[in-house]
Design an enzyme around this catalytic site. Structure first.
Site, PDB file in Angstrom:
ATOM      1  N   LYS A 135      -9.330 -25.163 -32.127  1.00  0.00           N
ATOM      2  CA  LYS A 135      -8.747 -26.058 -30.878  1.00  0.00           C
ATOM      3  C   LYS A 135      -8.073 -27.531 -31.714  1.00  0.00           C
ATOM      4  CE  LYS A 135     -10.571 -23.394 -26.729  1.00  0.00           C
ATOM      5  NZ  LYS A 135      -8.824 -23.020 -26.676  1.00  0.00           N
TER       6      LYS A 135
ATOM      7  N   LYS B  60       1.403 -26.194 -17.235  1.00  0.00           N
ATOM      8  CA  LYS B  60       0.645 -27.063 -16.798  1.00  0.00           C
ATOM      9  C   LYS B  60       0.956 -28.487 -17.158  1.00  0.00           C
ATOM     10  CE  LYS B  60      -3.299 -25.023 -15.287  1.00  0.00           C
ATOM     11  NZ  LYS B  60      -4.722 -25.148 -16.127  1.00  0.00           N
TER      12      LYS B  60
END
Length: 836
Positions: A577, A683
């Site tokens: 990540k 989101k």
């Protein structure tokens, strides 16, 4: 967090309207609050036996939650009664995680109770925000896997699908994170320390699970005792999954482990109290903790038993439910769809076969046909280490009958492989359900694919890489089984509830249909060129930032300037990540200021949040590095008012609900080809943040929907990452790029660890000496170029608002309603069943 005030809610309704709404849910005519016989007041008095005037925050929260549950209850019962009467095909979603966050505000929103709760708070002079804070985040998940499952429950109920979630009732969540001297410290997350007002225990629906071995406590730890059969009791605890508008109330059923109702009275009487209760303690410990430490053999075995316990309890329960209205086993695929959320519930394959063979006494071929046509499998990862493989001896010790079935599945399957590819024993070895080696293991992903009729990825690129690389052999054998279902998030929670200011602005502009049909957001595209709408959009964003600034000051003691760019990376800490890449970017920007203090820069605050697995040492070192970076940057007078770094501890759903509406920039910077999908990216997009990211996961599709010119994409593609594996050398970037070299030299010279020399050597080694597996240095300069474009755009606030609005307008595809509609029609063949 939901905003509840006169400024954000419609005027209080008339009493008649309130009674009408309560009557709609089958519990009227009863007042919600404002009278001694109203729901809230009665719960305060009769549940806690306390003078309502003396009630504290926790008692008030529980009374409010139980009052909402009262409104839900009769509709909940009516939902189940409808399913029993109409006998539709039912969906059972098996997941080891359901990261549902807090339930009070979510249920109030979905039941359309906002105005009534708001008025009750005003009448009783309640601190609504303080009351909300009394509810802990449910410790039922860790990251994206669990949050996706929660969104799916919301969508299935909103779409009136007859569905049920199955999980485990963990007494403790993953852990509660604090930061001490920069290091992550793990503390027990005892979220059930106080009674949860949402759950309903169903001990009369308990199931017995038999094992061929026992689990006992020995010197404070659990261990398996081979050859001593035992029984576990699965006790179900039900929680309402409320669909928007309150039409359908589905169920999330969570299993708690218990021992049979006995203990060794003789041991107890003789004074060996611990010995007498050891079996009970061992059984109850099974569902004590989410994710036991799998760095130890004991932790791995406990996780294995957890997975079987979930599967065995859930299948026993759904079979019992099936038989209430159906007597013919052959109807199972017509009445039951079971979805396996990742490999964790894959033991459903041999367990369902065991039920059909041993209990239903079906022949092999018929049992296998039913099993495959009932089960569907969702893959969530391309990382080989995340594709579970369990030691064969676990099966031999605990589940010998299931192992016999696995062997027979494998024998028949490999015969088919050999018939199709004669002489290709290398392919046979790759596709076998059993991994050979020093220790034989069962490959759970292989078993999930073979034992189901559908295998889906969760983003277009993920599904493609799954077919071409990860399980290429299986895709060649069963091309018709592989499909894509790009993830989505529920707009009720992640826009309507989380960002009421933006939600209201959208509704004022295009109406409220977007709440249940997110494609309606496409109507915002023309408004991106409307100056007045852009101004309103910017006002809403600033208001969200001010709310977050107040919260972070109160909860964390951090002072943040709302006029800076809020640049965010919030997710699980993992090398792929690439939080470390973000840190390198910040170091370069910091160095530019050090070299030229008069440099004109856009003031910016970088936010990090996320947890590292307790046994993942390098990830925990990355957290330490980020926190040392915080201290170094913030302690330098050159950065004041220009550059700030913040690490927010204890990342959870509630923190995300506060930060995401306030964010200007979303970092989605995983190494291309490693992120399956991602949902936090959706989101952020939905809430008007612009994305700086790699072409990975669902970010690719997001850019397609909003237009790549409204994203800041950079870095290698998945094909380029894979193609350069054989020759990539990070030293080339160190040797040829001065800013990269300067950043790495600062790490090596202990610039960020002056009082802890050498502590960050493993990070330096990972980036250089060990080959930079996740290609941080390969993407750093491209990242910095995209960052420059980003800050240049932010200087033109109107132009920034235009792109942000176009991002919101393009987010319609990423509703979990769309995802669930595709699952229902293309995998489950399930239809809505309106409650009547």
């Amino acid at each position: 967090m939901q905003e509840v005030s006169e400024a954000t809610l419609p005027p209080p309704p008339r009493d008649e309207a309130a009674l009408d709404l309560l009557t709609q849910y089958g519990c009227g005519p009863i007042r919600f609050s404002g009278h001694d016989d109203a729901l809230y007041e009665r719960h305060l008095l009769f549940d806690d036996v306390i003078d309502p005037l003396a009630a504290g925050g926790r008692e008030r929260f529980e009374a409010a939650a139980r009052s909402v549950r009262d409104v839900v209850s009769q509709r909940w019962v009516k939902t189940e009664r409808t399913y029993n009467r109409l006998n539709p095909k039912r969906i059972y979603y098996l997941s080891m995680e359901f990261l549902i966050g807090r339930s009070l505000t979510n249920n109030v929103t979905n039941m359309l109770l906002d105005p009534y709760v708001s008025r009750a708070a005003q009448q009783r002079d309640l601190d609504w925000f303080g009351l909300i804070e009394q509810e802990p985040d449910a410790g039922l998940g860790n990251g994206g896997l669990g949050r996706l499952a929660a969104c799916f429950l919301d969508s299935m109920a909103a779409m009136e699908l007859p569905a049920m979630g199955y999980g485990l009732r963990y007494e403790y969540g993953m852990f509660r994170q604090t930061i001490e001297d920069g290091w992550q410290r793990e503390h027990p997350d005892n979220w059930l320390r106080q009674h949860d007002p949402w759950e309903v225990a169903r001990p009369h629906e308990a199931v017995e699970i038999k094992l061929r071995s026992s689990v006992r406590m020995h010197r404070g730890t659990l261990e398996i005792v081979p050859g001593r059969p035992s029984t576990l009791i699965g006790i179900p605890f039900d929680r309402p999954a409320v669909g928007y508008g309150g039409k359908t109330i589905n169920t999330l059923r969570l299993w708690a482990a218990a021992s049979p109702d006995y203990f060794d009275f003789q041991e107890f009487s003789s004074g060996d109290f611990v010995g007498a209760l050891a079996g009970t303690l061992a059984a109850e410990s099974l569902t004590r903790v989410l994710y036991p430490d799998d760095s130890t053999a004991v932790g791995q075995a406990l996780r294995f038993v957890q997975e079987y316990f979930l599967v065995a309890c859930s299948l026993a329960d759904l079979v019992r439910r099936f038989h209430r209205r159906n007597g013919n086993w052959r109807l199972v695929p017509d009445k039951v769809a079971i979805q396996l959320n990742d490999t964790h519930p894959t033991l459903a394959v041999p367990e369902l076969m065991r039920i059909l063979l041993d209990d239903a006494h079906l022949g092999w071929d018929e049992a296998w046909d039913i099993t495959q046509n009932t089960l569907g499998y969702t893959n969530h990862t391309l990382l080989p280490e995340a594709l579970e493989r369990w030691p064969l001896n676990y099966f031999e010790t605990l589940l010998p009958r299931q192992l016999e079935i696995i062997f027979e599945i494998n024998r028949r399957f490999l015969d088919t492989v050999r018939a199709r590819w004669p002489g290709d024993e290398a392919r046979v070895a790759r596709m076998s359900l059993i991994e050979e080696g020093a220790e034989q293991k069962v490959r759970m992903a292989n078993m999930a694919i073979v034992g189901s009729h559908s295998t889906n990825g969760v983003a277009a690129i993920h599904s493609e890489l799954l077919r071409k690389l990860t399980v290429k052999d299986f895709a060649e054998m069963y091309p018709e089984r592989f499909n894509n279902k790009t993830n989505g998030v529920t707009p009720r929670r992640w826009l309507l509830l989380t960002n009421p200011g933006l939600a209201r602005t959208i509704t004022d502009a295009i109406g409220e249909r977007w709440v249940t049909d997110l494609d309606e957001l496409g109507k915002l595209r023309p408004l991106a060129d409307d100056a007045a709408f852009r101004d309103r959009f910017l006002e809403v964003k600033r208001a969200a930032k001010l709310r977050f600034v107040d919260w972070v000051k109160t909860s964390c003691g951090q002072t943040v300037d709302p006029d800076t760019i809020f640049d965010c990376q919030i997710k699980r800490i993992h090398e792929y990540k690439r939080q470390l890449l973000n840190a390198l970017r910040i170091i370069v920007l910091y160095n530019r200021l050090r070299e030229n203090p008069r440099l004109d820069v856009m003031p910016r605050t970088f936010f990090f949040a996320g947890k590292a697995a307790p046994a993942y040492r390098l990830a925990k070192l990355i957290i330490k590095f980020l926190n040392n970076l915080v201290g170094t940057v913030d302690g330098d007078p050159i950065t004041q008012g220009r550059l700030k770094v913040v690490f927010l501890p204890e990342y959870c759903v509630s923190l995300a609900e506060r930060l995401i509406p306030a964010a200007n920039v979303s970092n989605q910077i995983s190494t291309a080809g490693y992120e399956a999908s991602g949902t936090s990216n959706m989101k952020f997009m939905m809430n008007g943040a612009l994305t700086i990211g790699t072409r990975d996961g669902s970010t690719i599709e997001m850019a397609e929907e909003a237009g790549e010119d409204n994203f800041f994409l950079f870095g290698l593609t998945a094909d380029q990452v894979e193609g350069s594996r054989g020759w990539y050398n990070p030293h080339w970037h160190y040797d040829h790029d001065p800013e990269t070299r300067a950043a790495l030299d600062m790490i090596a010279a202990d610039y960020f660890s002056r009082y802890e020399p050498g502590i960050f050597a493993p990070l330096h080694n990972a980036l250089l000496a060990e080959g930079d597996h996740y290609m941080h240095l390969a993407d750093l300069q491209s990242y910095l170029e995209a960052d420059h474009r980003l800050t240049a755009l932010y200087a033109d606030r109107s132009a920034w608002a235009r792109k942000a609005i176009l991002n919101v307008a393009g987010s319609g595809k990423f509703s979990s309603d769309r995802t669930i509609a595709q699952y229902a029609t293309e995998i489950w063949n399930a239809k809505p069943c309106p409650v009547s």
